[in-house]
Enzyme design. Structure first.
Site, PDB file in Angstrom:
ATOM      1  N   HIS A   1      -1.348  -2.508   9.822  1.00 49.33           N
ATOM      2  CA  HIS A   1      -1.317  -1.060  10.000  1.00 49.33           C
ATOM      3  C   HIS A   1      -2.713  -0.514  10.240  1.00 49.33           C
ATOM      4  O   HIS A   1      -3.714  -1.229  10.118  1.00 49.33           O
ATOM      5  CB  HIS A   1      -0.682  -0.378   8.785  1.00 49.33           C
ATOM      6  CG  HIS A   1      -1.329  -0.721   7.474  1.00 49.33           C
ATOM      7  ND1 HIS A   1      -1.082  -1.907   6.806  1.00 49.33           N
ATOM      8  CD2 HIS A   1      -2.229  -0.047   6.710  1.00 49.33           C
ATOM      9  CE1 HIS A   1      -1.782  -1.945   5.687  1.00 49.33           C
ATOM     10  NE2 HIS A   1      -2.494  -0.831   5.609  1.00 49.33           N
TER      11      HIS A   1
ATOM     12  N   GLU B   1       0.843  -1.199   0.000  1.00 52.83           N
ATOM     13  CA  GLU B   1       0.000   0.000   0.000  1.00 52.83           C
ATOM     14  C   GLU B   1       0.874   1.244   0.000  1.00 52.83           C
ATOM     15  O   GLU B   1       1.669   1.457   0.917  1.00 52.83           O
ATOM     16  CB  GLU B   1      -0.906  -0.007   1.234  1.00 52.83           C
ATOM     17  CG  GLU B   1      -1.735   1.261   1.421  1.00 52.83           C
ATOM     18  CD  GLU B   1      -2.571   1.204   2.694  1.00 52.83           C
ATOM     19  OE1 GLU B   1      -3.361   0.255   2.833  1.00 52.83           O
ATOM     20  OE2 GLU B   1      -2.392   2.090   3.568  1.00 52.83           O
TER      21      GLU B   1
END
Length: 410
Positions: free
Chosen positions: A166, A127
């Site tokens: 995350h 990401e």
């Protein structure tokens, strides 16, 4: 007033009234774009029509005469993407399902309200993110058990490799908005690994054994549908979230980067900031460039020798011409919120067609940024050889640049 005079006045008034809508109709017809770039070419479109879309994409209706052949669609607008709305914000995505040509990169546009949390999660894909508005707090750990917590603002980036867990939380009075880029066009924002989902799929006795507490303490986890993007209290100061006695991810391997702090390549008509693994060490699969072009300026004719290009338009308006070889070329128009795409090695340019600064991102599924300039290639080719190909005027030969100028003036 006699009857004859009165009839004349009435007739004149009626005629004038009739001319008003006729004149208005003629004016409207003159302002309505038609699929005809020149006399005796194309014709009119009586409708039905979507004029707002037509005006937004003038080079679709009236392509330059140099366009030829067929190419896949290289444009998709986030305005046409489904918006998933949750208690803490919203999200929408452009993947291979929306932009079929983009097999290697997908994008997500997300908004988190103040305190809104994108649930603790991870995914197979890496990401990469660019902050568009506001500020956010991001958290993660790496495979060595080191903690990462940072606050990011407009123009900042983050990158989490595939598998790294995350979270993201909106800060300030109005939260944040950001663009996420994933290194697989088949990515689906609805198919991530959520911590709440995993908790609900593990027997309580296994959870008890794993955490060393009684089993009756489990079974209260909310549904993932409630937590995907949810309301929460805003966090305290950053220092409080950096746990005492815990090793932090070192700056050399940081998951965040200040892109706007980079010194850009400057030209008379714009700037380019290139961010790849040479300056953002963590970003191993996504390289990017932030391009700014002043009105009338041009991202020069060029191509990328290593991979496809995925674009996101932040502000302004542009047109992009793409050369696909074998006599094929197409022109596309873009405004803020649009996604553009250039297949591997295809020549292209991006021109600012508006009256304000054009700002957009170029993204590549690669650890490094690379491009080749048509101008520089020609300048570094023996002149006689070049002339035998193109029969150029001497003034053109004399104007060739041996150094790249990624943005050229009007």
């Amino acid at each position: 007033m006699n009857s004859v005079s009165r009839r004349n006045v009435i007739a004149g008034t009626a005629a004038a009234a009739a001319l008003v809508p006729a004149a208005a109709g003629a004016q409207q017809a003159a302002q309505t774009p038609q699929p005809s770039r020149a006399p005796n070419t194309g014709g009119t479109d009586p409708g039905p029509r979507d004029l707002s879309r037509t005006r937004q994409n003038p080079d679709m209706l009236n392509p330059p005469s140099t366009d030829h052949g067929t190419l896949p669609n290289l444009r998709f607008s986030y305005a046409d993407a489904h918006v998933r709305q949750e208690s803490g914000g919203w999200t929408r995505q452009v993947t291979v399902r929306e932009l079929g040509v983009s097999q290697d990169i997908a994008g997500v546009n997300m908004r988190l309200n103040a305190g809104g949390v994108r649930e603790l999660h991870w995914h197979k894909e890496a990401e990469w993110a660019y902050m568009l508005y506001g500020s956010a707090r991001i958290t993660a750990i790496d495979t060595q058990g080191r903690q990462f917590v940072d606050d990011v603002g407009v123009g900042d980036l983050w990158y989490f490799p595939g598998g790294i867990p995350h979270s993201i939380q909106g800060l300030g009075d109005d939260g944040c908005e950001f663009l996420l880029v994933f290194d697989d066009g088949h990515f689906d924002e609805d198919s991530t690994f959520l911590i709440s989902d995993w908790f609900r799929r593990v027997p309580a006795e296994v959870l008890a054994k794993n955490f060393g507490v009684p089993a009756n303490l489990f079974g209260h986890t909310p549904s993932p549908d409630e937590l995907y993007i949810f309301k929460a209290d805003k966090p305290g100061p950053l220092a409080q979230d950096r746990l005492d006695g815990v090793t932090q991810v070192p700056s050399a391997g940081s998951f965040s980067h200040r892109m706007l702090a980079q010194d850009p390549i400057r030209t008379k008509s714009g700037t380019v900031r290139i961010t790849d693994s040479s300056v953002f060490k963590a970003s191993k699969t996504i390289a990017a460039a932030l391009v700014e072009i002043e009105p009338g300026g041009l991202r020069e004719l060029h191509w990328h020798p290593n991979t496809n290009e995925w674009q996101y338009y932040i502000e302004g308006q542009a047109r992009m011409g793409v050369f696909a070889a074998s006599g094929q070329a197409r022109t596309f128009d873009y405004v803020a919120g649009d996604v553009g795409y250039v297949p591997f090695a295809m020549g292209h340019y991006v021109e600012n067609t508006g009256s304000t600064t054009l700002r957009f991102l170029e993204m590549f599924r690669s650890d490094h940024y690379a491009d080749l300039s048509l101008n520089q290639w020609m300048a570094l080719t023996p002149q006689q050889l070049l002339q035998s190909h193109l029969h150029l005027d001497k003034q053109v030969i004399g104007a060739l640049r041996r150094d790249k100028a990624p943005v050229v003036p009007a």
